[in-house]
Scaffold this active site. Structure first.
Site, PDB file in Angstrom:
ATOM      1  N   SER A  83       0.923  -1.091   0.042  1.00  0.00           N
ATOM      2  CA  SER A  83      -0.044   0.059   0.001  1.00  0.00           C
ATOM      3  C   SER A  83       0.851   1.234  -0.099  1.00  0.00           C
ATOM      4  CB  SER A  83      -1.049   0.091   1.190  1.00  0.00           C
ATOM      5  OG  SER A  83      -1.602  -1.079   1.358  1.00  0.00           O
ATOM      6  N   VAL A  84       1.918   1.263   0.873  1.00  0.00           N
ATOM      7  CA  VAL A  84       2.693   2.534   1.035  1.00  0.00           C
ATOM      8  C   VAL A  84       3.924   2.513   0.147  1.00  0.00           C
ATOM      9  CG1 VAL A  84       3.938   3.878   2.674  1.00  0.00           C
ATOM     10  CG2 VAL A  84       2.257   2.713   3.543  1.00  0.00           C
ATOM     11  N   LYS A  98       6.795   0.618  12.677  1.00  0.00           N
ATOM     12  CA  LYS A  98       6.680   0.980  13.998  1.00  0.00           C
ATOM     13  C   LYS A  98       6.959  -0.528  14.818  1.00  0.00           C
ATOM     14  CE  LYS A  98       2.396   0.058  12.461  1.00  0.00           C
ATOM     15  NZ  LYS A  98       1.347   0.836  11.835  1.00  0.00           N
ATOM     16  N   VAL A 149       4.668   6.693  13.004  1.00  0.00           N
ATOM     17  CA  VAL A 149       3.624   7.113  13.923  1.00  0.00           C
ATOM     18  C   VAL A 149       2.400   8.089  13.527  1.00  0.00           C
ATOM     19  CG1 VAL A 149       3.106   8.150  16.196  1.00  0.00           C
ATOM     20  CG2 VAL A 149       5.358   6.968  15.839  1.00  0.00           C
ATOM     21  N   GLY A 171       0.927   8.099  10.699  1.00  0.00           N
ATOM     22  CA  GLY A 171       0.906   8.082   9.375  1.00  0.00           C
ATOM     23  C   GLY A 171       1.470   9.626   8.718  1.00  0.00           C
ATOM     24  N   GLU A 229      -7.340  -4.687   9.843  1.00  0.00           N
ATOM     25  CA  GLU A 229      -6.902  -5.811   9.025  1.00  0.00           C
ATOM     26  C   GLU A 229      -7.855  -7.000   9.268  1.00  0.00           C
ATOM     27  OE1 GLU A 229      -3.839  -5.967   7.622  1.00  0.00           O
ATOM     28  OE2 GLU A 229      -3.685  -3.655   7.952  1.00  0.00           O
ATOM     29  N   LYS A 244       3.677   2.591  19.155  1.00  0.00           N
ATOM     30  CA  LYS A 244       3.628   4.089  18.706  1.00  0.00           C
ATOM     31  C   LYS A 244       4.050   4.854  19.862  1.00  0.00           C
ATOM     32  CE  LYS A 244       0.870   3.313  14.779  1.00  0.00           C
ATOM     33  NZ  LYS A 244      -0.760   3.354  14.157  1.00  0.00           N
TER      34      LYS A 244
HETATM   35  N1  LIG Z   1      -0.922   1.168   5.188  1.00  0.00           N
HETATM   36  C1  LIG Z   1      -0.672   2.342   6.031  1.00  0.00           C
HETATM   37  O1  LIG Z   1      -1.494   3.063   6.358  1.00  0.00           O
HETATM   38  C2  LIG Z   1       0.651   2.414   6.989  1.00  0.00           C
HETATM   39  C3  LIG Z   1       0.602   3.875   7.916  1.00  0.00           C
HETATM   40  C4  LIG Z   1       1.783   3.797   8.685  1.00  0.00           C
HETATM   41  C5  LIG Z   1       2.606   2.963   8.538  1.00  0.00           C
HETATM   42  N2  LIG Z   1       2.697   1.726   7.907  1.00  0.00           N
HETATM   43  C6  LIG Z   1       3.650   1.048   7.808  1.00  0.00           C
HETATM   44  O2  LIG Z   1       4.328   0.983   6.689  1.00  0.00           O
HETATM   45  C7  LIG Z   1       4.917  -0.366   6.255  1.00  0.00           C
HETATM   46  C8  LIG Z   1       4.057  -1.046   5.055  1.00  0.00           C
HETATM   47  O3  LIG Z   1       2.927  -1.012   5.262  1.00  0.00           O
HETATM   48  P1  LIG Z   1       1.758  -1.215   4.095  1.00  0.00           P
HETATM   49  O4  LIG Z   1       0.256  -0.843   4.503  1.00  0.00           O
HETATM   50  O5  LIG Z   1       2.469  -0.725   2.583  1.00  0.00           O
HETATM   51  O6  LIG Z   1       1.964  -3.073   3.929  1.00  0.00           O
HETATM   52  P2  LIG Z   1       1.661  -4.071   2.893  1.00  0.00           P
HETATM   53  O7  LIG Z   1       1.471  -5.336   3.432  1.00  0.00           O
HETATM   54  O8  LIG Z   1       0.614  -3.230   1.850  1.00  0.00           O
HETATM   55  O9  LIG Z   1       2.920  -3.887   2.096  1.00  0.00           O
HETATM   56  C9  LIG Z   1       4.249  -4.663   2.332  1.00  0.00           C
HETATM   57  C10 LIG Z   1       4.881  -5.418   0.997  1.00  0.00           C
HETATM   58  O10 LIG Z   1       5.860  -5.699   1.342  1.00  0.00           O
HETATM   59  C11 LIG Z   1       6.149  -7.052   0.938  1.00  0.00           C
HETATM   60  N3  LIG Z   1       7.168  -7.780   1.633  1.00  0.00           N
HETATM   61  C12 LIG Z   1       7.186  -8.223   2.673  1.00  0.00           C
HETATM   62  N4  LIG Z   1       8.280  -9.105   3.239  1.00  0.00           N
HETATM   63  C13 LIG Z   1       8.966  -8.920   2.041  1.00  0.00           C
HETATM   64  C14 LIG Z   1      10.335  -9.412   1.689  1.00  0.00           C
HETATM   65  N5  LIG Z   1      10.965 -10.060   2.638  1.00  0.00           N
HETATM   66  N6  LIG Z   1      10.698  -9.305   0.480  1.00  0.00           N
HETATM   67  C15 LIG Z   1      10.238  -8.329  -0.322  1.00  0.00           C
HETATM   68  N7  LIG Z   1       8.824  -7.667  -0.224  1.00  0.00           N
HETATM   69  C16 LIG Z   1       8.388  -8.253   1.072  1.00  0.00           C
HETATM   70  C17 LIG Z   1       4.900  -7.717   0.963  1.00  0.00           C
HETATM   71  O11 LIG Z   1       4.579  -8.485  -0.011  1.00  0.00           O
HETATM   72  C18 LIG Z   1       3.957  -6.518   0.440  1.00  0.00           C
HETATM   73  O12 LIG Z   1       3.617  -6.211  -0.919  1.00  0.00           O
HETATM   74  C19 LIG Z   1       4.465  -1.211   7.548  1.00  0.00           C
HETATM   75  O13 LIG Z   1       5.585  -1.131   8.491  1.00  0.00           O
HETATM   76  C20 LIG Z   1       3.586  -0.609   8.156  1.00  0.00           C
HETATM   77  O14 LIG Z   1       3.476  -0.629   9.465  1.00  0.00           O
HETATM   78  C21 LIG Z   1       1.465   1.466   7.019  1.00  0.00           C
HETATM   79  N1  LIG Z   2      -3.708  -0.230  11.835  1.00  0.00           N
HETATM   80  C1  LIG Z   2      -3.360   1.004  12.003  1.00  0.00           C
HETATM   81  C2  LIG Z   2      -2.644   1.620  10.716  1.00  0.00           C
HETATM   82  C3  LIG Z   2      -1.666   2.665  10.757  1.00  0.00           C
HETATM   83  O1  LIG Z   2      -0.575   2.554  11.565  1.00  0.00           O
HETATM   84  C4  LIG Z   2      -4.243   1.934  12.330  1.00  0.00           C
HETATM   85  O2  LIG Z   2      -5.612   1.457  12.319  1.00  0.00           O
HETATM   86  O3  LIG Z   2      -4.199   3.241  12.522  1.00  0.00           O
HETATM   87 NA    NA Z   3       3.779  10.627  11.074  1.00  0.00          NA
END
Ligand SMILES: NC(=O)c1ccc[n+]([C@@H]2O[C@H](COP(=O)([O-])OP(=O)(O)OC[C@H]3O[C@@H](n4cnc5c(N)ncnc54)[C@H](O)[C@@H]3O)[C@@H](O)[C@H]2O)c1
Ligand SMILES: N[C@@H](CCO)C(=O)O
Ligand code: NA
Length: 446
Positions: A16-17, A106, A133, A135, A191, A206
């Protein structure tokens, strides 16, 4: 056309990110290059499967399953895979090779922060983590830089969007926790396994990060007291509403000076708490996040916005990327994490706050006096008492007649130490005049 120096950026993870970071970087590369004075070239994106179909269309030649080679050829590594391993090993590999690292992870920072910050310091690299923390909301940089000359006393944060959405639905729409969670899952906030959110684990990670930063002290995740929202019920939400309060899952980081010894310590904790509807955090609805900071000179500050979401979180990652790139252009080592204070991290028993205790009692003469005596014996001072009489007969308690009317007592306390409060609640529960301790909630945000 200005010829810029090239900085090689490696992305780890295209979820996603990660996919949004890549998209924005490719779309706005020229503008960012002008801001930085160097171009930011994505040299590759480490993925698990190069052939997988993805929501965001990115140049296929960038995908690689060889994360290690990618890391070793980069100036800046952006870790967006999540989880502890292999993220930890990859971040260490990057830092040890002298690359700056940006992460949104985090879970990784809360469990291995000191190890990673040490590794960065050893080689003069820097670890950036604004997205970890709340986002998109700028909160790491304000604490690390803008407030570095001040003294932070307290942080009250709504740092988990899923739980704020659920509690808000219970409050505004009258949903049960189960219904609100189902809606949160449907809308993609929670999730498939929502344990980390509703159990308070995500907010606790966080809180550990915020407390470490705010108090210049290493606050391990194990020292963060945590309660989730699973025991919050409709009756508590309705009672809060009737009293001009609302229940929010709060991440609280606080500097506490012991009233007798004067010894200073810090507390990091997560639990559902009552706050007044007039408090700025009460106005944080849906899946939004907000962090309320109280600092000695600055006074009260509030940071509000999107705590999650791929593109929103990518904004914070790109901000870090620009900072890291600017540092490469200027040269010099990274700024180490400040942990000079190393204040003791207090146990939940040493926390001082206010409480609201709801008791079901038998409505007969002397009950209020007995309850007041138990509270006073426990060293818990009463601020307010409200009584409502249900008038419904209850089964007999030892020494009482069948059919006595019940009354509900809602007791608001002055500040008390958690250990004293817990012992007092136990004594109330054991008392003959109390048929049930219906609810104990902490009251925050005075
Ligand atoms: N989505 C949010 O809103 C959000 C907000 C704040 C922080 N975060 C943080 O950002 C980070 C990413 O979150 P996300 O939502 O994008 O997660 P996500 O699950 O959508 O993406 C993670 C990606 O990493 C890949 N991946 C995992 N292990 C791997 C490896 N060993 N080699 C290669 N690729 C690998 C997965 O296949 C997946 O495509 C996390 O640490 C999450 O806590 C996310
Ligand atoms: N699962 C987290 C995503 C951001 O860290 C939330 O609901 O805020
Ligand atoms: Na932030």
């Amino acid at each position: 056309m200005i010829e810029y120096r090239n900085l090689r950026v490696a992305l780890l993870g295209a979820g996603s990110v990660g996919s949004q970071v890549a998209k924005l970087l490719l779309e706005h590369g020229d503008e960012l290059a002008a801001r930085v004075g160097a171009s930011l070239e994505i040299v590759g994106i480490a993925v698990r499967d190069e052939t997988a179909t993805r929501d965001v269309d990115l140049p296929r030649h960038l995908y690689t399953t060889d994360a290690e080679s990618l890391i070793l050829g980069a100036d800046i590594v952006v870790e967006l895979m999540g989880g502890v391993e292999p993220a930890r090993s990859y971040v260490l590999l990057a830092l040890n090779s002298g690359a700056d690292v940006i992460t949104a992870n985090k879970a990784l920072l809360a469990t291995h922060g000191p190890e990673l910050f040490d590794a960065a310091e050893q080689v003069g690299a820097q670890l950036y983590y604004e997205a970890a923390v709340a986002g998109a909301i700028p909160i790491i940089r304000p604490l690390r830089d803008s407030l570095a000359g001040d003294r932070v006393n307290r942080i009250l944060g709504i740092v988990n969007g899923t739980t704020n959405f659920i509690l808000d639905r219970m409050d505004v729409d009258g949903d049960t926790l189960e219904d609100a969670l189902a809606t949160a899952t449907e809308l993609g906030y929670a999730e498939a396994d929502p344990t980390a959110d509703i159990g308070g684990y995500d907010a606790a990670q966080k809180a550990a990060i915020l407390a470490s930063l705010a108090f210049h002290t290493t606050v391990p995740i194990e020292s963060v007291y945590r309660e989730g929202i699973t025991s919050v019920n409709r009756a508590q939400v309705e009672a809060a509403r009737a009293n001009g309060s609302v229940i929010k899952l709060l991440a609280i980081c606080e500097r506490i000076v012991h009233p007798v010894t004067g010894v200073e310590g810090v507390s990091a904790r997560v639990y559902p708490a009552l706050i007044s509807r007039t408090h700025p955090l009460a106005a944080v609805h849906g899946a939004h996040n907000a962090v309320f900071v109280q600092a000695a000179a600055a006074g009260d500050l509030m940071f509000y916005g999107a705590g999650a979401g791929g593109v929103e979180t990518a904004s914070a990652v790109l901000g870090d990327l620009v900072s890291a790139a600017r540092r490469h252009v200027v040269g010099g080592p990274g700024v180490a994490e400040s942990t000079h204070a190393q204040l003791p991290v207090l146990d939940i028993g040493q926390v001082i706050t206010r409480y609201q205790i709801t008791l079901e009692v038998v409505d007969q003469p002397g009950v209020l006096a007995t309850v007041a005596r138990i509270l006073s014996d426990g060293g818990v001072s009463v601020e307010t008492v409200q009584q409502s009489i249900a008038g419904t007969p209850v089964p007999a308690l030892p020494g009482q007649e069948l059919g006595a009317a019940t009354a509900t007592l809602v007791i608001g306390t002055h500040e008390a130490e958690e250990a004293a409060l817990a012992a007092t609640v136990e004594a109330l529960s054991a008392s003959d005049v109390v048929s049930a301790v219906a609810s104990v909630l902490r009251v925050e945000g005075s």
